[in-house]
Design an enzyme around this catalytic site. Structure first.
Site: not given
Length: 222
Positions: A13, A15
């Site tokens: 991922d 953020d």
């Protein structure tokens, strides 16, 4: 050395996992709501985290019954965020060492994020990290955002692997749910507000990207 039963690819991922952008988003959200006499409550923070921007902003509008549109909030987000990126963007602890180890052992890696392509290219470009990944999937590549598993099913397809042979590193409950539903090996790496999220079904809840248990799960020696 790499264990024969270890994950064959790793998906990151973006953020809050690779960069401190979730922390910066908290500042942006709080500022936008402050301007409207509202408070960025934890319940809303948790609901928005890990979702595509448009869906997250719609949640904010619905939660506080705001008169603003998604487009207006999106433009305001970009305005506030631009200054923060230049001044406060940081890589998360352990990221570079983990990337180096994956390179050393020839384990392919990718990014699957709810953020848009322009933002992703800017953030990766700030640290010249884009060349280190085989591919990057963004909100532009999918129809259904996290917690729907679409983005991780697509990542497995791009790697030509069954999802169960792919490790996913996520910092949020919504992201982990997407990985688990896809059938991937989900590793939660929570930070800040996400430390209280429900990570049921994750193979591991790590302290940070430097957690040695991630390396053990990958079956690599450093």
């Amino acid at each position: 050395m790499t264990s024969p039963n270890a994950p064959r690819a790793v998906v990151f991922d973006l953020d809050g996992l690779m960069f401190n952008t979730e922390e910066l988003y908290q500042h942006v959200g709080a500022e936008m709501l402050r301007r409207r006499g509202k408070v960025y409550e934890k319940e809303l923070v948790d609901a928005m985290m890990g979702r595509p921007a448009a869906a997250a902003l719609q949640l904010m509008i619905d939660y506080h019954q705001l008169e603003s549109t998604v487009a207006e909030l999106s433009a305001e987000t970009d305005e506030i965020f631009a200054t923060l990126l230049d001044e406060r963007l940081e890589r998360m602890p352990g990221l570079v060492d983990l990337l180096d180890t994956l390179d050393t052992h020839g384990i392919p890696k990718a990014i699957a994020t709810s953020s848009g392509p322009a933002f992703v290219e800017r953030v990766l470009g700030q640290f010249d990290l884009r060349p280190r990944f085989h591919f990057v999937l963004t909100s532009a590549d999918i129809t259904h955002g996290k917690p729907h598993p679409e983005i991780y099913l697509l990542a497995a397809e791009r790697f030509a692997l069954a999802p169960g042979h792919m490790m996913v590193l996520e910092d949020s409950q919504n992201g982990c749910r997407a990985a688990i539903e896809a059938g991937a090996i989900a590793v939660a790496v929570p930070g800040g507000p996400s430390r209280e999220h429900d990570f049921s079904g994750a193979a591991l809840v790590a302290e940070s990207l430097a957690d040695r248990r991630i390396y053990q799960l990958l079956g690599v020696t450093t």
